[in-house]
Scaffold this motif. Sequence first.
Motif, mmCIF file in Angstrom:
data_model
loop_
_atom_site.group_PDB
_atom_site.id
_atom_site.type_symbol
_atom_site.label_atom_id
_atom_site.label_comp_id
_atom_site.label_asym_id
_atom_site.label_seq_id
_atom_site.Cartn_x
_atom_site.Cartn_y
_atom_site.Cartn_z
ATOM 1 N N GLN A 41 -45.574 12.880 44.424
ATOM 2 C CA GLN A 41 -45.350 14.427 44.361
ATOM 3 C C GLN A 41 -44.595 15.527 45.107
ATOM 4 O OE1 GLN A 41 -49.896 14.685 47.535
ATOM 5 N NE2 GLN A 41 -50.613 13.693 45.072
ATOM 6 N N ARG A 42 -44.031 14.567 46.095
ATOM 7 C CA ARG A 42 -42.812 15.776 47.072
ATOM 8 C C ARG A 42 -42.168 16.069 45.900
ATOM 9 N NH1 ARG A 42 -44.526 17.685 51.918
ATOM 10 N NH2 ARG A 42 -46.294 16.637 52.301
ATOM 11 N N THR A 43 -41.891 15.024 45.059
ATOM 12 C CA THR A 43 -39.948 15.000 44.261
ATOM 13 C C THR A 43 -40.153 14.440 42.791
ATOM 14 O OG1 THR A 43 -39.858 12.473 44.208
ATOM 15 C CG2 THR A 43 -39.275 14.268 46.324
ATOM 16 N N GLY A 44 -41.790 14.056 42.611
ATOM 17 C CA GLY A 44 -41.710 13.848 41.014
ATOM 18 C C GLY A 44 -41.074 12.870 40.510
ATOM 19 N N ALA A 117 -20.125 17.603 44.930
ATOM 20 C CA ALA A 117 -21.804 17.909 45.397
ATOM 21 C C ALA A 117 -23.004 17.712 43.813
ATOM 22 C CB ALA A 117 -22.545 18.024 46.149
ATOM 23 N N CYS A 118 -24.122 18.067 43.932
ATOM 24 C CA CYS A 118 -24.773 18.018 42.360
ATOM 25 C C CYS A 118 -24.190 19.495 41.265
ATOM 26 C CB CYS A 118 -26.085 18.371 42.697
ATOM 27 S SG CYS A 118 -26.456 16.844 44.612
ATOM 28 N N ALA A 119 -23.169 20.827 42.252
ATOM 29 C CA ALA A 119 -23.083 20.978 41.492
ATOM 30 C C ALA A 119 -21.783 20.574 40.311
ATOM 31 C CB ALA A 119 -22.274 22.871 42.121
ATOM 32 N N HIS A 196 -26.680 22.112 56.273
ATOM 33 C CA HIS A 196 -28.327 20.938 55.909
ATOM 34 C C HIS A 196 -27.579 19.359 54.767
ATOM 35 C CE1 HIS A 196 -29.306 24.682 57.656
ATOM 36 N NE2 HIS A 196 -28.515 25.838 56.686
ATOM 37 N N LEU A 197 -26.599 19.103 54.355
ATOM 38 C CA LEU A 197 -26.249 17.821 53.435
ATOM 39 C C LEU A 197 -24.439 18.154 53.533
ATOM 40 C CD1 LEU A 197 -27.618 16.675 51.365
ATOM 41 C CD2 LEU A 197 -26.832 18.155 49.458
ATOM 42 N N TYR A 198 -25.026 16.266 54.772
ATOM 43 C CA TYR A 198 -23.170 16.278 54.455
ATOM 44 C C TYR A 198 -23.212 14.744 54.623
ATOM 45 C CZ TYR A 198 -23.729 16.567 58.982
ATOM 46 O OH TYR A 198 -24.268 16.175 60.876
ATOM 47 N N ASN A 226 -31.304 17.987 55.790
ATOM 48 C CA ASN A 226 -32.201 18.527 56.096
ATOM 49 C C ASN A 226 -32.863 18.904 54.992
ATOM 50 O OD1 ASN A 226 -34.635 20.270 56.578
ATOM 51 N ND2 ASN A 226 -32.853 21.197 58.659
ATOM 52 N N GLY A 227 -34.294 18.393 54.302
ATOM 53 C CA GLY A 227 -34.524 18.339 53.160
ATOM 54 C C GLY A 227 -35.271 20.304 52.503
ATOM 55 N N ARG A 228 -35.698 20.241 53.898
ATOM 56 C CA ARG A 228 -36.393 21.641 53.347
ATOM 57 C C ARG A 228 -35.789 22.926 53.266
ATOM 58 N NH1 ARG A 228 -41.136 21.438 57.754
ATOM 59 N NH2 ARG A 228 -41.582 19.676 58.126
ATOM 60 N N VAL A 230 -32.261 22.965 51.939
ATOM 61 C CA VAL A 230 -31.603 22.523 51.038
ATOM 62 C C VAL A 230 -32.391 22.760 49.938
ATOM 63 C CG1 VAL A 230 -30.950 21.016 49.293
ATOM 64 C CG2 VAL A 230 -30.016 20.506 51.443
ATOM 65 N N PHE A 231 -34.479 22.939 49.910
ATOM 66 C CA PHE A 231 -34.498 23.796 49.117
ATOM 67 C C PHE A 231 -34.956 24.610 48.974
ATOM 68 C CE2 PHE A 231 -38.908 23.477 47.234
ATOM 69 C CZ PHE A 231 -39.861 22.443 46.474
ATOM 70 N N LYS A 232 -35.196 25.278 50.296
ATOM 71 C CA LYS A 232 -35.057 26.835 50.773
ATOM 72 C C LYS A 232 -33.872 27.732 49.263
ATOM 73 C CE LYS A 232 -36.990 27.617 54.921
ATOM 74 N NZ LYS A 232 -36.229 27.735 55.795
ATOM 75 N N GLN A 263 -31.335 17.762 38.569
ATOM 76 C CA GLN A 263 -31.945 16.979 38.473
ATOM 77 C C GLN A 263 -32.214 16.323 39.918
ATOM 78 O OE1 GLN A 263 -34.544 16.615 35.970
ATOM 79 N NE2 GLN A 263 -33.566 17.571 35.724
ATOM 80 N N SER A 264 -32.916 17.752 40.984
ATOM 81 C CA SER A 264 -32.377 18.175 42.842
ATOM 82 C C SER A 264 -33.764 16.960 43.132
ATOM 83 C CB SER A 264 -32.638 18.830 43.200
ATOM 84 O OG SER A 264 -33.246 20.106 42.296
ATOM 85 N N ASN A 265 -34.570 17.610 42.465
ATOM 86 C CA ASN A 265 -36.403 17.369 42.979
ATOM 87 C C ASN A 265 -37.944 18.503 42.116
ATOM 88 O OD1 ASN A 265 -39.134 18.225 43.993
ATOM 89 N ND2 ASN A 265 -38.225 17.667 46.274
ATOM 90 N N ALA A 266 -38.161 17.837 41.558
ATOM 91 C CA ALA A 266 -39.209 18.373 40.484
ATOM 92 C C ALA A 266 -40.033 19.399 40.645
ATOM 93 C CB ALA A 266 -40.128 17.045 39.733
ATOM 94 N N ARG A 267 -40.249 19.403 41.895
ATOM 95 C CA ARG A 267 -41.058 20.290 43.089
ATOM 96 C C ARG A 267 -40.465 21.750 42.209
ATOM 97 N NH1 ARG A 267 -41.500 18.960 47.897
ATOM 98 N NH2 ARG A 267 -42.378 20.504 47.838
ATOM 99 N N ILE A 268 -38.518 21.526 42.993
ATOM 100 C CA ILE A 268 -37.337 22.442 42.898
ATOM 101 C C ILE A 268 -37.444 23.287 41.862
ATOM 102 C CG2 ILE A 268 -35.094 22.980 42.655
ATOM 103 C CD1 ILE A 268 -34.930 21.654 45.171
ATOM 104 N N LEU A 269 -37.565 22.112 40.304
ATOM 105 C CA LEU A 269 -37.617 22.712 39.078
ATOM 106 C C LEU A 269 -38.780 23.244 38.550
ATOM 107 C CD1 LEU A 269 -35.624 19.288 37.875
ATOM 108 C CD2 LEU A 269 -34.577 21.657 38.307
ATOM 109 N N GLY A 321 -26.258 23.783 38.248
ATOM 110 C CA GLY A 321 -26.256 22.370 38.893
ATOM 111 C C GLY A 321 -26.184 23.901 40.839
ATOM 112 N N ILE A 322 -26.945 22.396 41.496
ATOM 113 C CA ILE A 322 -26.637 23.184 42.651
ATOM 114 C C ILE A 322 -26.881 21.827 44.371
ATOM 115 C CG2 ILE A 322 -29.227 23.784 43.240
ATOM 116 C CD1 ILE A 322 -28.086 25.930 44.895
ATOM 117 N N GLY A 323 -25.570 22.140 44.982
ATOM 118 C CA GLY A 323 -26.181 21.322 46.312
ATOM 119 C C GLY A 323 -24.615 20.994 47.112
#
Length: 335
Positions: A41-44, A117-119, A196-198, A226-228, A230-232, A263-269, A321-323
């Motif tokens: 549910q939270r990530t797909g 990173a993810c970018a 937030h991500l290191y 800090n997932g929240r 990064v998500f925002k 592909q960070s998180n299906a909810r983000i996408l 991409g973002i990361g």
Amino acid sequence: MNATGSRGVRFAGTGVALPPGVLTNDDLAQRVETSDDWITQRTGIKQRHVADEHTTARDLAREALLAALEDAGLKPTDLDLVLVATITPEMTCPSTAARLVDEIGATPAGAMDLTAACAGFVYGLNLAAPLISTGQYQRIAVVGTEVLTQSVDFADRRTCILFGDAAGATILEATDDPDQGCLLQTVRSDGAHWKHLYLPTADSHLPEDPHERDLFNGSLGTLQMNGREVFKVAVQQTENIILETLERAGLAADQVASFICHQSNARILELIRKRLELPPEKLPINIDRFGNTSAASIPLVMHDLQQAGQFNPGDLILFTGIGGGMCWATSLWKL
Ligand code: UT7
């Protein structure tokens, strides 16, 4: 003539590498307090590939790059430059790219790692495209490769559920058709979001103030997130940069054949897809099979689309991409 120079650039071939080990959500639920329901549910994500301790990012990169060369019908010595996007290299010097070039027999091609990173893969496309279109190089390989599960704390349920291992490679090649290639690109960063991500190492100079270090838990060498937060940032900046790219290109979203997003998180996408009012087929999601593979995720999507015969000459493709950094980027291409 396109926006970046006089020659066109095309994707000549794509290849991927996935380690054979697979970790399902149920497997993870044996190790930390989590469940298949929560992760789905939270990530797909349903499963992720996991490299064993002897497999390096370079090993996966080599397999993916050789597959891409075969797909393109090219020899290693046809390459002029190899760019490797990774945040999980074995060493910072030499680069993963330099040893990769040697191992595949592409010497004396140039070699360079890049850390976004993810970018990272989109940054790589953006660096490579003008180098070819301006006539400096004929063929450049862009590779994204990660063994993130070797840098994840498997006691930390906030991070260990998200990441997977993989590599993906694409070969960019000059063409005589100046309309083909990267039409427009954007790169951005905001280092204020670094904490937030290191991925701290033993010699990282971390702030004394625990608030500044935020989530740092003393576990050097493991990913801190800090997932929240990064998500925002991911939702907001991905939407902004896509809208900005479309506006600069004078395009409506429905003129783009595919939005190939990290592909960070299906909810983000899904949030981005809904905000852009795109049908599901225009923003492919394959995170269910691979997890978040950082720099490797975009070539994994490209490979899926290519295998499904969904790339057509003249299609407009928007990569995003973002990361960590945080860094983000878009790259708009005409096939
Ligand atoms: O690729 C670029 C880099 N990374 C990302 O793009 C990641 C972006 N962020 C995310 O994907 C999500 O933030 C996560 C999947 C990492 C976390 O999902 P979330 O919906 O943001 O969860 P949360 O951190 O807000 O935590 C919600 C609750 C918390 O419990 P309380 O405080 O509400 O009681 C967590 O302790 O869920 C708890 N929780 C878990 N529960 C079961 C956190 N991780 C888990 C877990 N299983 N694995």
